[in-house]
Design an enzyme around this catalytic site. Structure first.
Site, PDB file in Angstrom:
ATOM      1  N   ASP A 148     -37.975  21.873 -54.458  1.00 52.64           N
ATOM      2  CA  ASP A 148     -38.397  22.044 -55.850  1.00 52.64           C
ATOM      3  C   ASP A 148     -39.562  21.108 -56.139  1.00 52.64           C
ATOM      4  OD1 ASP A 148     -38.248  22.471 -58.785  1.00 52.64           O
ATOM      5  OD2 ASP A 148     -36.307  23.364 -58.341  1.00 52.64           O
ATOM      6  N   HIS A 221     -38.937  20.539 -63.720  1.00 51.47           N
ATOM      7  CA  HIS A 221     -38.178  21.653 -63.114  1.00 51.47           C
ATOM      8  C   HIS A 221     -37.213  21.157 -62.044  1.00 51.47           C
ATOM      9  CE1 HIS A 221     -37.766  25.406 -60.699  1.00 51.47           C
ATOM     10  NE2 HIS A 221     -37.981  26.021 -61.838  1.00 51.47           N
ATOM     11  N   SER A 567     -34.279  30.241 -62.349  1.00 53.49           N
ATOM     12  CA  SER A 567     -34.338  28.880 -61.807  1.00 53.49           C
ATOM     13  C   SER A 567     -33.143  28.058 -62.254  1.00 53.49           C
ATOM     14  CB  SER A 567     -35.578  28.154 -62.314  1.00 53.49           C
ATOM     15  OG  SER A 567     -36.712  28.574 -61.627  1.00 53.49           O
TER      16      SER A 567
END
Ligand SMILES: *[C@@H]1O[C@H](CO)[C@@H](O)[C@H](O)[C@H]1NC(C)=O
Ligand SMILES: *[C@@H]1O[C@H](CO)[C@@H](O)[C@H](O)[C@H]1NC(C)=O
Ligand SMILES: *[C@@H]1O[C@H](CO)[C@@H](O)[C@H](O)[C@H]1NC(C)=O
Ligand SMILES: *[C@@H]1O[C@H](CO)[C@@H](O)[C@H](O)[C@H]1NC(C)=O
Ligand SMILES: *[C@@H]1O[C@H](CO)[C@@H](O)[C@H](O)[C@H]1NC(C)=O
Ligand SMILES: *[C@@H]1O[C@H](CO)[C@@H](O)[C@H](O)[C@H]1NC(C)=O
Length: 775
Positions: A148, A221, A567
């Site tokens: 990620d 994220h 996600s």
């Protein structure tokens, strides 16, 4: 998040070329994939082998060694190198080469409530209480690798209080870099690395004003997904403004995290809005993660556009090598729904996760001057003075002259005329442009608040935003009602109330509109997505160097934030995989996938059929096997197992090629639909087809199972035998499923019809969806 389109990328691409040592010819980074390493070789020997292969298409030794970016040396055999198209073609024709394909940028698409919701939902149906977490020791000693955007190690979610020692199998490192040193790893974040070579070749040197050259997450994220998998329980957290208040916890709060930063900001006016993750960097991360000893790999990364075939798909290649070592690989399905055939991550050796809602909303009321009340959704921390009405204006009536009419209602940057919006509530529509940027534009022009209306395509699904001013978001029906009111009223006005968090919303879960849908474009005989999990408005830890809107002009900083996307659903499934790994260390990655899929539910918390946001009953193309139920998955009764060899056989028939040169494809490989998968997909059925499956008893002892089937419209389902007897745990039994077109056909050709079949011993319910399209 989406990657920029090719047309935007290309000029940058050529620009970068001229900074490289190779200006004379068009070179790009290719991945040359060679399958498995054979025998024991030292990294030097491997690199030498890669060099000599490369030398065979290059002019000199120097050119060959200068062209290599990565030599994949642990499990994946291959390298990434600068090649011309001609050189790549030459290499791909060599016997030892499986494929040579360009390293492209993938997109990284975009918790207090979600875990409680999943387990409550299971409990409310009278099943056993959710003890999976404690039985599985919260995933203690299970290592989850996160591919990620890195991690914000200071977050309380990653505290290692009470966790001792590294797991024995861990062989990874804590790579230092910008604002990240070995003290940022602990017994929770046990390792961290970053991979930036392919990104830098494409975009030029990393710009340190907005990116850390280290495992530190400047985006948010990666921190969000990591804390959803394995964040510690942190009490009294909420998003900006106090929304979604509660205890934030990951699904496997004692699992260990291994961070592999592969996603980096795309340079541009808002560099942290969009991330990209390059194939060559990801494959290097996969190779290390497998060698480091992770048990589960979680990657909320997808492809936009045409999905690559398995042998040219870095994520599929990495996942195959992981599957060989029984590492579970969990991926997001993508955010390109609700249109058909939008799902990505299509290999059967990975778990592909769709997204659905939880039973939580963030209601705020809009009161129109005519007395009509409309329910909006928002998590903006700002409130409008509620003691009086504000003038209400539709953006289209307040733009500067010359703004094209097709975008004039959308509040795109610098479109609004300050004189026409000052002090007013502004109605903006979704369509093009970022939602939060529309709020920023209203604020810039002096507006008092934003009402963000869904375009018709988004229907009634309302993603909530932490706008930079008061405001709320409404469904497309409500946006139309407000527009009608504005058109019919000389002095339209409105109040926008502050928002509150509401729990127990029904129906829930509901399939998210953005969640990418089947069928599988690469191999229609494998149903994708596999499963769905919460992905709408999920609260989890955030990077403190990123604002909640990620816009350059937003300087707010938060420790926790709400985000939506597959996600966010992917790490929920990764966490359950970690718990299952802890409970059943001897299970294969296929068995773990099977346990989650066959025990998923196709009903919502009210016991009705799962729907999508338009109220339509959803099906396997939306959710695969259904919504995840962790406690049920811990005791599935039977599993559909599959080995590395099974996957290679599948590749022989599916793509007509080897995924590993050391494996010889048989003359007539079995049909791809014969892969022992927990779901059945048949495309263009003409007459009849028989698929074979094998189940393994993972129950405690002897068992007797019987099968029932729900037939797809116009298709009969015959299963033989109809009863399976197991003398002991671990025993396998085969059966066949024959699908036959019925004489009368009502289904148009090409359309998919859905059914299912279910084995049960009275206690366990082992369900598999069937999807069929007719010739
Ligand atoms: C690591 O960085 C922190 C600050 O973030 C600093 O306090 C610490 O001394 C550094 N440790 C090492 C070993 O350099
Ligand atoms: C780095 O990013 C900043 C902010 O976006 C920009 O002003 C600067 O020009 C960039 N530097 C380079 C070398 O591109
Ligand atoms: C959390 O909030 C509750 C209620 O507001 C308060 O009683 C409690 O002390 C807080 N706990 C922590 C750890 O801050
Ligand atoms: C809200 O508006 C009223 C006038 O309608 C004004 O008297 C009051 O001071 C305002 N409140 C705030 C907090 O600004
Ligand atoms: C608006 O219309 C113009 C042509 O009139 C077109 O180029 C543009 O792409 C359209 N924009 C959107 C967002 O549809
Ligand atoms: C179905 O199979 C029959 C006989 O094998 C063949 O004649 C026919 O063309 C096929 N139909 C389609 C639509 O493929």
């Amino acid at each position: 998040m989406r990657t920029a389109s090719r047309s935007i990328l290309l000029p940058i691409f050529f620009f970068v070329f001229c900074f490289t040592a190779y200006c004379n010819e068009q070179r790009r980074i290719y991945i040359v994939y060679l399958g498995e390493h054979k025998g024991l070789k030292s990294p030097q020997e491997i690199l030498k082998g890669h060099h000599s292969l490369l030398f065979s298409v290059k002019n000199s030794e120097e050119e060959a060694s200068g062209a290599i970016l990565y030599s994949y040396k642990h499990s994946i055999n291959g390298f990434a190198a600068l090649l011309t198209e001609e050189e790549a073609t030459k290499l791909s024709q060599m016997e030892e080469v499986v494929s040579a394909f360009p390293s492209e940028g993938r997109s990284s698409p975009h918790t207090t409530r979600s875990w409680k919701f999943i387990t409550q939902e299971e409990g409310s149906k009278g099943s056993e209480k959710n003890l999976i977490g404690s039985k599985a020791k919260c995933g203690k000693n299970v290592i989850v690798g996160m591919l990620d955007s890195g991690i914000w190690p200071e977050s309380e979610s990653f505290s290692d209080r009470g966790i001792r020692h590294f797991p024995k199998r861990w062989k990874g490192i804590c790579q230092e870099g910008d604002a990240f040193n070995s003290s940022h790893c602990n017994n929770k974040i046990i390792g961290a690395r970053y991979y930036v070579k392919s990104y830098e070749y494409y975009y030029g040197p990393l710009n340190k004003t907005y990116a850390y050259r280290s495992p530190r997450d400047n985006d948010g994220h990666g921190t969000h997904t990591a804390s959803t998998v394995a964040g510690r329980a942190v009490r009294n957290v909420s998003a900006l403004g106090g929304f979604a208040w509660g205890t934030a916890t990951g699904g496997a709060p004692l699992a260990r995290l291994a961070i592999y930063k592969v996603c980096w900001p795309i340079p541009g006016p808002n560099p942290n809005i969009e991330n990209t993750c390059f194939d060559a960097d990801m494959l290097a991360a996969f190779d290390d993660a497998i060698a480091d000893g992770v048990h589960v790999i979680s990657m909320s990364i997808g492809t936009t556009g045409e999905p690559p075939e398995y042998s040219k798909d870095s994520m599929a290649i990495g996942a195959l090598h992981a599957a060989k070592r029984d590492i579970v690989v969990v991926c997001s399905a993508g955010n390109d729904g609700p249109g058909p055939a939008t799902v990505t991550n299509l290999a059967p050796w990975m778990i592909t996760v769709g997204a659905s809602s939880v039973d939580r909303a963030f209601d705020s009321l809009v009161l129109l001057g005519n007395g009509v009340t409309i329910k909006g959704q928002t998590v903006t921390p700002y409130v409008l003075n509620s003691s009086h009405f504000y003038p209400l204006v539709y953006a289209r009536d307040a733009v500067h002259p010359g703004i094209p009419s097709n975008i004039s209602g959308q509040c795109l940057p610098n479109s609004l005329d300050g004189d026409k919006v000052r002090g007013k509530v502004v109605l903006c529509l979704r369509g093009s442009g970022l939602r939060v940027a529309k709020g920023l534009e209203v604020k810039r022009a002096g507006g008092a608040a934003i009402i963000l209306g869904n375009a018709v395509a988004s229907g009634n699904e309302i993603p909530v935003d932490a706008h930079v001013l008061p405001g709320t978001a409404v469904s497309s029906d409500d946006a139309i009602a407000i527009l009608k009111y504005i058109d019919a009223t000389r002095r339209p006005s409105a109040k926008v109330g502050s928002a509150r968090t509401v729990l127990g919303v029904t129906p829930a879960p509901v399939m998210a509109a953005f969640s990418s849908r089947g069928p599988n474009r690469v191999e229609p005989s494998i149903l994708k997505p596999d499963i769905t999990a919460p992905g709408l408005n999920i609260l989890a830890a955030w990077s403190e160097s990123s604002s909640p809107t990620k816009l350059e002009d937003d300087h707010r900083s938060v420790k926790y934030d709400l985000y939506s996307g597959t996600s966010m659903s992917c790490p929920h499934v990764s966490a359950v995989a970690a718990l299952l790994k802890s409970l059943h260390p001897d299970w294969s990655s296929a068995a773990i996938r099977s346990a989650m899929m066959t025990t998923a539910t196709v009903e919502n918390a009210r016991g009705e059929a799962l729907t999508d946001t338009s109220g339509r009953v959803a099906g396997p193309m939306d959710y695969g096997s259904g919504h995840i139920r962790p406690a049920h998955a811990s005791d599935p009764g039977l599993v559909y197992d599959a080995s590395y060899e099974d996957y290679l056989l599948f590749a022989c028939s599916s793509i007509g090629a080897q995924m590993d040169p050391s494996f010889r494809c048989p003359e007539t490989p079995p049909s791809p639909s014969d892969l022992n998968y927990p779901s059945i997909a048949v495309s263009h059925l003409n007459g009849s087809v028989t698929v074979r499956r094998t189940v393994t008893n993972v129950g405690r002892g002897p068992a007797k199972y019987r099968v029932t089937a729900t037939e797809p419209t116009g298709v009969s389902v015959h299963i033989l035998p109809q009863k399976l007897r197991f003398k002991r745990s671990g025993q396998r039994r085969r059966f066949s499923v024959t699908l036959k077109v019925r004489g009368r056909r009502d289904t148009p050709s090409g359309d998919y019809v859905a059914g299912s079949y279910t084995w049960s011993d009275g206690t366990h319910v082992v369900r598999s969806p069937i999807v069929v399209s007719l010739a």
